[in-house]
Motif scaffolding. Structure first.
Motif, short mmCIF file in Angstrom:
data_model
loop_
_atom_site.label_atom_id
_atom_site.label_comp_id
_atom_site.label_asym_id
_atom_site.label_seq_id
_atom_site.Cartn_x
_atom_site.Cartn_y
_atom_site.Cartn_z
N PHE A 19 0.82 -1.20 0.00
CA PHE A 19 0.00 0.00 0.00
C PHE A 19 0.86 1.26 0.00
O PHE A 19 1.89 1.30 0.66
CB PHE A 19 -0.92 0.01 1.22
CG PHE A 19 -1.77 1.25 1.33
CD1 PHE A 19 -2.93 1.35 0.58
CD2 PHE A 19 -1.40 2.30 2.15
CE1 PHE A 19 -3.73 2.49 0.66
CE2 PHE A 19 -2.18 3.45 2.23
CZ PHE A 19 -3.35 3.54 1.48
N VAL A 20 0.43 2.27 -0.75
CA VAL A 20 1.03 3.61 -0.65
C VAL A 20 -0.08 4.62 -0.53
O VAL A 20 -1.10 4.52 -1.21
CB VAL A 20 1.81 4.07 -1.90
CG1 VAL A 20 3.29 4.01 -1.67
CG2 VAL A 20 1.35 3.36 -3.13
N GLU A 26 2.92 12.04 -3.12
CA GLU A 26 3.10 13.46 -3.40
C GLU A 26 4.54 13.88 -3.08
O GLU A 26 5.18 14.60 -3.84
CB GLU A 26 2.12 14.27 -2.56
CG GLU A 26 1.78 15.61 -3.15
CD GLU A 26 0.52 16.18 -2.53
OE1 GLU A 26 0.01 15.60 -1.56
OE2 GLU A 26 0.06 17.21 -3.04
N VAL A 27 5.05 13.40 -1.95
CA VAL A 27 6.42 13.72 -1.56
C VAL A 27 7.42 12.96 -2.44
O VAL A 27 8.41 13.50 -2.92
CB VAL A 27 6.66 13.36 -0.08
CG1 VAL A 27 8.08 13.68 0.32
CG2 VAL A 27 5.66 14.09 0.79
N ALA A 34 -2.63 16.15 -9.97
CA ALA A 34 -3.27 15.64 -11.18
C ALA A 34 -2.44 14.54 -11.82
O ALA A 34 -2.98 13.51 -12.24
CB ALA A 34 -3.47 16.79 -12.16
N THR A 35 -1.15 14.75 -11.86
CA THR A 35 -0.27 13.76 -12.49
C THR A 35 -0.29 12.44 -11.72
O THR A 35 -0.36 11.37 -12.31
CB THR A 35 1.16 14.29 -12.55
OG1 THR A 35 1.16 15.51 -13.27
CG2 THR A 35 2.09 13.32 -13.22
N ILE A 36 -0.24 12.55 -10.39
CA ILE A 36 -0.25 11.34 -9.58
C ILE A 36 -1.54 10.56 -9.82
O ILE A 36 -1.53 9.35 -10.04
CB ILE A 36 -0.11 11.70 -8.09
CG1 ILE A 36 1.25 12.34 -7.85
CG2 ILE A 36 -0.27 10.46 -7.23
CD1 ILE A 36 1.44 12.87 -6.45
N ARG A 37 -2.64 11.27 -9.84
CA ARG A 37 -3.92 10.60 -10.09
C ARG A 37 -3.93 9.92 -11.45
O ARG A 37 -4.41 8.80 -11.60
CB ARG A 37 -5.06 11.59 -10.00
CG ARG A 37 -5.33 12.04 -8.59
CD ARG A 37 -6.40 13.09 -8.52
NE ARG A 37 -6.17 13.95 -7.38
CZ ARG A 37 -6.19 13.52 -6.13
NH1 ARG A 37 -6.44 12.27 -5.87
NH2 ARG A 37 -5.96 14.35 -5.14
N GLY A 55 -5.06 6.52 -1.82
CA GLY A 55 -3.83 5.86 -2.23
C GLY A 55 -4.10 4.71 -3.18
O GLY A 55 -5.07 4.71 -3.93
N ALA A 56 -3.23 3.74 -3.14
CA ALA A 56 -3.36 2.58 -4.02
C ALA A 56 -2.76 1.37 -3.34
O ALA A 56 -1.89 1.50 -2.47
CB ALA A 56 -2.65 2.84 -5.34
N LYS A 57 -3.23 0.21 -3.70
CA LYS A 57 -2.66 -1.01 -3.14
C LYS A 57 -2.47 -2.04 -4.23
O LYS A 57 -3.00 -1.91 -5.34
CB LYS A 57 -3.56 -1.56 -2.04
CG LYS A 57 -4.96 -1.94 -2.50
CD LYS A 57 -5.76 -2.55 -1.36
CE LYS A 57 -7.07 -3.13 -1.86
NZ LYS A 57 -7.80 -3.85 -0.80
N LEU A 58 -1.70 -3.07 -3.91
CA LEU A 58 -1.52 -4.17 -4.85
C LEU A 58 -2.80 -4.96 -4.92
O LEU A 58 -3.54 -5.04 -3.95
CB LEU A 58 -0.37 -5.08 -4.38
CG LEU A 58 1.04 -4.50 -4.50
CD1 LEU A 58 2.05 -5.43 -3.86
CD2 LEU A 58 1.41 -4.27 -5.96
N PRO A 59 -3.08 -5.56 -6.08
CA PRO A 59 -4.30 -6.36 -6.22
C PRO A 59 -4.29 -7.53 -5.25
O PRO A 59 -3.24 -8.10 -4.99
CB PRO A 59 -4.24 -6.86 -7.66
CG PRO A 59 -3.25 -5.99 -8.35
CD PRO A 59 -2.29 -5.52 -7.30
#
Lengths: 257, 257
Positions: A19-20, A26-27, A34-37, A55-59
């Motif tokens: 997970f991040v 951002e850091v 916008a770019t991160i999204r 954030g996002a996580k691995l499937p």
DNA sequence: CAATAAACGATCAATAGCAATCAAATATGA
DNA sequence: TCATATTTGATTGCTATTGATCGTTTATTG
């Protein structure tokens, strides 16, 4: 910075715990929101990650669904029941008092405590190199290690038998993982883990076991300790009612995350 | 500049992280945009790289040197005098006998030994988490760690003063890095490193110092030990003749990699 | 359960990277 | 030496990517 470079960093940040947070990225990427999204959206569309709010996580651990790099059994386990493990990890982290010293045993479930420990100023003794890596970015968390040899199958530090490997350490709480748990007690898949965990147990006032509910239906392994040595079990809502009752009969406090 | 020379530089830039930006290449190759694009197109057609918007990356699976996180002082130092450090690391590794136990101090130069240690079946005691990570993929190398707290600035394990952190270990050779070296002796930038290194020195039969030649012109730091405690110095060909003479006068064996 | 703050998606202007074409320089061969 | 082939450099539109600013949706906290 370019898209390829950012993707590389995202996966690098994602690997330790699966997970991040958006804030971390951002850091880490030094790019506009916008770019991160956009990056996350793109990676999700290609099935390499799963986006969640913040954030996002691995499937989750469905195998062979993408070109992900995961070689060791440990890496494969990270994505098994990831959601449950994250919830359990968070609940476990909530039991830590700011500034105190705790012990954290190696494991994919205990690993999920780490993101929630930031800012507590803890002193963490662990035998797991995975947990070390996860805690390294948290400047306020002090990391203590026992001496010993690195055992690759589990990436933990294993002290030679009978040797004093962590002088003068004693903690109010030990957070421990397990391969299975049942009426017979707590079990681990590998006998060498048993010795390592027993040593941790002896140094803790209170033993807190972190197991997702699938561990109640597994039965194989070497017994680490009986239920009488466990003070608290943290698991997810998938636990069977009779199991919950059995635990409470044995005097174990049960927390459902 | 010839095409072959440019290709060589492209791969050189590509190796560390698996990615080069178009901008970097513009500076690195000192060629016109059109030429760079043509180079990249050609290399892609021959399957040696993959072009992406803004640069190029290595093909998937060609994961020779794992992606590393840049940003810390340590990571910045890795690329300083990299060529010299690699040569020094290789020369140092050549001094290890198969199957023996050695100690490796943390540092960007000593880190370069690791790729050459594979297959020797060594038993390596180190206080550096970077070296642990580098050795982890080498199944035949046994990794030993001292107990202690993780010191983030250098990513090393630091034992509390006066505490026995690595019971019963003694090695024929210690490979050590340094911030600077001169007639006064060996110096480190951070005083806490000094204590850690002194403890290693006491446990070694022979002390081998790995320093690229730029370390001879630096003078700042805390003194770790005098030249009399050093048995061998491995450096690169950039060392000044009078320095080489001074070392040999002090009874230090000098190896130029 | 409401208030607040954070995260989200969409749009648009600006920038940076791209391909194609043509001119110039350099090498190659009779 | 001259002619030809190959490589390099510059110019010109064109496209992709990025960052800023909205209003909206979603978690979290009291």
């Amino acid at each position: 910075m370019h898209a390829a470079e950012r993707e590389r960093r995202i996966f690098e940040a994602l690997r330790p715990t699966g997970f991040v947070s958006y804030r971390d990225l951002e850091v880490l990427l030094d790019a506009s929101p916008a770019t991160i999204r956009r990056d996350l959206t793109r990676l999700e569309e290609s099935g390499q990650i799963v986006r969640v709010h913040g954030g996002a996580k691995l499937p989750e651990g469905d195998d062979a669904s993408g070109p992900r790099l995961m070689g060791t059994p440990f890496d494969q386990n990270i994505t098994q029941n990831l959601g449950a493990k994250q919830a359990i990890g968070k609940a476990a982290a909530a039991l830590c008092q700011p500034g105190e010293g705790v012990m954290i045993d190696g494991g994919t479930t205990t690993l999920q405590m780490c993101p929630h420990l930031d800012g507590l100023g803890l002193q963490v003794l662990t035998n797991s190199l995975h947990i070390v890596n996860a805690l390294l970015p948290q400047a306020g968390t002090r990391i203590l290690l026992p001496s010993g040899a690195v055992f690759r199958e589990q990436n933990i530090i294993l002290a030679p038998a009978g040797e004093e490997s962590m002088p003068r350490f004693h903690a109010p709480r030990l957070f421990m993982g397990a391969a299975a748990i049942g009426p017979q007690g707590v079990m681990q898949a590998d006998p060498v883990l048993v010795a390592a965990e027993r040593r941790l147990i002896d140094r803790a006032e209170e033993v807190i076991l972190l197991v997702d509910s699938s561990k109640f239906s597994t039965q194989s392994g070497t017994i680490v300790c009986g239920l009488d040595e466990i003070d608290t079990v943290i698991t997810d809502s998938g636990i069977a009612p009779d199991m919950a009752a059995a635990l409470q009969d044995a005097g174990v406090k049960l927390v459902v995350a």
